[in-house]
Design a protein around this motif. Structure first.
Motif, short mmCIF file in Angstrom:
data_model
loop_
_atom_site.label_atom_id
_atom_site.label_comp_id
_atom_site.label_asym_id
_atom_site.label_seq_id
_atom_site.Cartn_x
_atom_site.Cartn_y
_atom_site.Cartn_z
N VAL A 31 0.86 -1.18 0.00
CA VAL A 31 0.00 0.00 0.00
C VAL A 31 0.89 1.23 0.00
N LEU A 32 0.65 2.14 -0.94
CA LEU A 32 1.42 3.38 -1.01
C LEU A 32 0.47 4.56 -1.16
N HIS A 33 0.85 5.70 -0.56
CA HIS A 33 0.08 6.93 -0.74
C HIS A 33 0.65 7.79 -1.86
N ASP A 34 1.96 7.71 -2.07
CA ASP A 34 2.61 8.56 -3.05
C ASP A 34 2.47 7.95 -4.45
N LEU A 35 1.68 8.59 -5.30
CA LEU A 35 1.43 8.05 -6.64
C LEU A 35 2.71 7.99 -7.47
#
Length: 268
Positions: free
Chosen positions: A194-198
């Motif tokens: 899971v990552l927030h930074d596209l």
């Protein structure tokens, strides 16, 4: 290969956080789950790791329902690093990493020289050998994250699941962790994170799965998912998508209200 078929997940027995989701994660690739807060990313990861039982549907690992597998059998195949893990006070890095060998222990097979060798190798891979005797709670954020990844490495699993592995880390440590995960992937591990930074997702992932409202909006290679239309659909945000000058991958440049006003003023 990990697959879900019509997977629904919830916490209260009524409202689905993930709803009727069907997904195939290709072995040997890095897959990034992206989307707004509350869209079901972490819940899906919990479902994939058997930390959360499906309300409906199934999760399969190489064609087998993970809920039909023995706990140790699954732990030898699949490792998970949850968001913000904590270790008991005073636990050393070596002791933490050694816990990754527990799925390989049994009444007849106790700790061995081979186990010690695997732990030592995990410490080397994560550049923690010199910190092996340090308590985990005395490490920096980046060092702690690498220690937890080393524990997962000691499990020697084919699949590694990570929930926001770069959260709370400064930029240098974020890249350090992502580079390490890339090296592990090059060695044959399947990684789902899971990552927030596209932009980090676009640079490091082979496949991106964009979620909203517990369902998949788009999935595929970064250039097919990181587009102006999909970003607007998933995040409700206007953005420009340009080519990353370093990696050649898509780069999202959010516009925002202030930037929109500045741009409109320049046009006028």
């Amino acid at each position: 290969m990990i697959e879900t078929h019509n997977l629904s997940l919830n916490y209260d027995g009524s409202t689905d956080v993930v709803h009727e989701l069907t997904l195939t994660v290709i072995a040997g690739q890095i897959t990034a789950l992206v989307g707004p807060n509350g869209c079901g990313k972490s819940t899906l990861l919990r479902g994939l790791s058997r930390l959360l039982k499906p309300a409906r549907g199934v999760v399969c690992l190489d064609g087998r329902d993970i809920h039909a597998m023995g706990a140790k059998d699954l732990a030898r195949r699949l490792g998970i690093l949850p968001q913000g893990p904590t270790a008991p006070e005073g636990l050393t890095v070596h002791e933490l990493v050694a816990q990754g060998r527990y799925p390989h222990q049994s009444w007849f097979q106790q700790w061995s020289a081979h186990d010690e060798q695997i732990v030592a190798q995990a410490l080397i891979q994560t550049n923690l050998s010199l910190l092996a005797d340090r308590p985990v709670d005395t490490l920096s954020g980046g060092q702690r994250q690498r220690a937890w990844i080393a524990m997962a490495l000691a499990q020697q699993t084919d699949v590694l699941l990570l929930d926001e592995p770069t959260t709370y880390l400064d930029l240098a440590h974020q890249i350090d962790v992502l580079d390490l995960l890339t090296e592990l992937n090059d060695q044959g591990r399947t990684i789902i994170m899971v990552l927030h930074d596209l932009n980090q997702a676009a640079r490091y992932a082979d496949m991106i799965v964009a979620l909203r409202g517990g369902q998949i909006v788009a999935q595929g290679a970064p250039q097919n998912v990181i587009t102006c239309d999909i970003i607007r659909q998933v995040f409700g945000l206007d953005a420009q998508v340009i080519v990353d000058p370093v990696a050649g991958t898509p780069m999202c440049v959010p516009i925002g209200r202030r930037a929109a006003r500045v741009r409109q003023a320049a046009v006028n």
